[in-house]
Design a protein around this motif. Structure first.
Motif, PDB file in Angstrom:
ATOM      1  N   VAL A   1       6.787  75.687  66.213  1.00 44.84           N
ATOM      2  CA  VAL A   1       7.892  74.733  66.133  1.00 44.84           C
ATOM      3  C   VAL A   1       7.759  73.811  64.928  1.00 44.84           C
ATOM      4  O   VAL A   1       8.723  73.566  64.181  1.00 44.84           O
ATOM      5  N   GLY A   2       6.571  73.268  64.724  1.00 46.23           N
ATOM      6  CA  GLY A   2       6.395  72.286  63.663  1.00 46.23           C
ATOM      7  C   GLY A   2       5.962  72.853  62.332  1.00 46.23           C
ATOM      8  O   GLY A   2       5.941  72.123  61.327  1.00 46.23           O
ATOM      9  N   GLY A   3       5.586  74.140  62.276  1.00 50.14           N
ATOM     10  CA  GLY A   3       5.124  74.725  61.026  1.00 50.14           C
ATOM     11  C   GLY A   3       6.168  74.718  59.921  1.00 50.14           C
ATOM     12  O   GLY A   3       5.900  74.241  58.805  1.00 50.14           O
ATOM     13  N   PRO A   4       7.387  75.218  60.175  1.00 49.02           N
ATOM     14  CA  PRO A   4       8.411  75.186  59.113  1.00 49.02           C
ATOM     15  C   PRO A   4       8.739  73.781  58.633  1.00 49.02           C
ATOM     16  O   PRO A   4       8.926  73.542  57.427  1.00 49.02           O
ATOM     17  N   ALA A   5       8.807  72.823  59.578  1.00 48.20           N
ATOM     18  CA  ALA A   5       9.103  71.449  59.167  1.00 48.20           C
ATOM     19  C   ALA A   5       7.985  70.887  58.305  1.00 48.20           C
ATOM     20  O   ALA A   5       8.245  70.167  57.315  1.00 48.20           O
TER      21      ALA A   5
ATOM     22  N   VAL B   1       5.921  72.625  56.363  1.00 46.53           N
ATOM     23  CA  VAL B   1       5.986  73.282  55.048  1.00 46.53           C
ATOM     24  C   VAL B   1       7.110  72.675  54.207  1.00 46.53           C
ATOM     25  O   VAL B   1       6.951  72.414  52.992  1.00 46.53           O
ATOM     26  N   GLN B   2       8.272  72.442  54.838  1.00 43.05           N
ATOM     27  CA  GLN B   2       9.394  71.856  54.107  1.00 43.05           C
ATOM     28  C   GLN B   2       9.073  70.454  53.631  1.00 43.05           C
ATOM     29  O   GLN B   2       9.433  70.047  52.519  1.00 43.05           O
ATOM     30  N   MET B   3       8.350  69.672  54.476  1.00 46.35           N
ATOM     31  CA  MET B   3       8.011  68.313  54.104  1.00 46.35           C
ATOM     32  C   MET B   3       7.037  68.292  52.924  1.00 46.35           C
ATOM     33  O   MET B   3       7.205  67.500  51.988  1.00 46.35           O
ATOM     34  N   THR B   4       6.018  69.157  52.954  1.00 38.76           N
ATOM     35  CA  THR B   4       5.068  69.196  51.849  1.00 38.76           C
ATOM     36  C   THR B   4       5.748  69.650  50.562  1.00 38.76           C
ATOM     37  O   THR B   4       5.443  69.157  49.472  1.00 38.76           O
TER      38      THR B   4
ATOM     39  N   GLY C   1       6.074  67.448  47.156  1.00 44.13           N
ATOM     40  CA  GLY C   1       5.631  67.983  45.866  1.00 44.13           C
ATOM     41  C   GLY C   1       6.710  67.876  44.812  1.00 44.13           C
ATOM     42  O   GLY C   1       6.436  67.568  43.641  1.00 44.13           O
ATOM     43  N   ASN C   2       7.966  68.111  45.189  1.00 44.96           N
ATOM     44  CA  ASN C   2       9.060  67.997  44.248  1.00 44.96           C
ATOM     45  C   ASN C   2       9.285  66.557  43.808  1.00 44.96           C
ATOM     46  O   ASN C   2       9.575  66.260  42.646  1.00 44.96           O
TER      47      ASN C   2
END
Length: 314
Positions: free
Chosen positions: A297-301, A303-306, A310-311
């Motif tokens: 559940v929290g893995g995609p969120a 990854v998106q947050m990191t 980074g951007n």
């Protein structure tokens, strides 16, 4: 902690694990040999395993009582150990002394391991003091192991004895209804139980021996049996036999009701364990399923947050 101390600790743990594995293999081999003897109707057993077991018992019977005399325990603690040994069918004359010797040996082992492992980690007198204190604490903890082992053996034997109790009553009922007296029915039941219920046969055989050889009454012999095992079912058997003798009622009918009561209690205990099973499964379910669910559940969120951070930093 230096590299030398770490290597010493790893070596001690490896040696201890190897000794534990060898003991586990040895115990498993003894159990398999015993089961084969029971399955084939053999006796005490011969060969290398029997000689090895006899040698171990002989050595322990000589060394452990000598160490047991050094163990400071009062009479109440010794009586408690004696009762546990009796329920575990360890009824030799020096059984209590052997257990006390093993307890004292466990204290010595803990002290030696503590003095060998802890002082090198702290130089000077402080290390020896910590080693002595840690060794004593470890020895006190190991000191409880022999009694725990005896308690586990007694509990396992209690379950084995009561697993075949209702069937033993059925055999006695058949013998009684065929015209045998209670004493002869008990001996015939013991003979039939020796192959598949040796623990129960041994206890009932001791009760039969008390009646036929020692001249005790049925109620007294069965009462001693109930006291040895601390079993309410055998107390009910003693009361049932005494009431049948006193009032002249058929013993077979009373035993049939008693066997039915034992089966009902056994089914009730099984249902109770089944009712506790969902509660017991909650903790492992949470421990093993929740981390995976959180990753999914929290893995995609995460990854998106990191990626977003980074951007922003770039």
């Amino acid at each position: 902690m230096t590299m030398t101390n770490m290597l010493m600790l790893v070596a001690i743990l490896g040696v201890g694990g190897g000794v534990f594995a060898l003991l586990a293999v040895f115990v498993q081999r003894i159990r398999m040999t015993r089961r084969l003897r029971l399955a084939t109707g053999g006796g005490a057993g011969t060969g290398v395993d029997a000689r090895m077991a006899a040698g171990v018992r002989s050595g322990a019977s000589r060394v452990a009582p000598a160490l047991g005399g050094l163990m400071p325990l009062n009479e109440d603690d010794r009586e408690k150990i004696a009762v546990g040994l009796q329920r575990a069918a360890m009824r030799s004359e020096n059984a209590v002394a052997v257990v006390l010797g093993l307890k004292f040996a466990c204290i010595l082992v803990g002290l030696v391991v503590g003095l060998a492992v802890l002082p090198p980690m702290w130089p000077g007198l402080l290390g020896w003091g910590i080693g002595l204190l840690g060794g004593l604490l470890g020895g006190v903890m190991l000191n409880l192991v022999p009694e725990l082992v005896v308690t586990r053996i007694a509990a396992a034997r209690y379950r084995r004895v009561h697993a075949g109790l209702a069937d033993a009553f059925d055999l006695m009922i058949v013998c009684l209804e065929s015209g045998l007296t209670f004493d002869r029915a008990l001996r015939r039941t013991v003979d039939n139980l020796k192959t598949f219920q040796p623990d129960l046969a041994k206890e009932l055989g001791q009760a039969s021996l008390d009646m036929s050889v020692h001249g005790r009454t049925r109620q007294d012999a069965l009462g001693r049996l109930a006291a040895r095992l601390d079993s309410q079912d055998f107390r009910d058997l003693s009361v049932t036999v005494a009431q049948s003798e006193r009032h002249g009622t058929p013993l077979a009918d009373a035993l049939r009701k008693l066997a039915s009561s034992i089966r009902v209690k056994s089914i009730s205990r099984m249902q109770e364990k089944m009712g506790r099973l969902p509660t017991l499964l909650i903790v492992p379910s949470i421990a093993f399923l929740l981390p995976g669910i959180m990753v999914i559940v929290g893995g995609p969120a995460f990854v998106q947050m990191t990626t977003s951070l980074g951007n922003v930093g770039s």
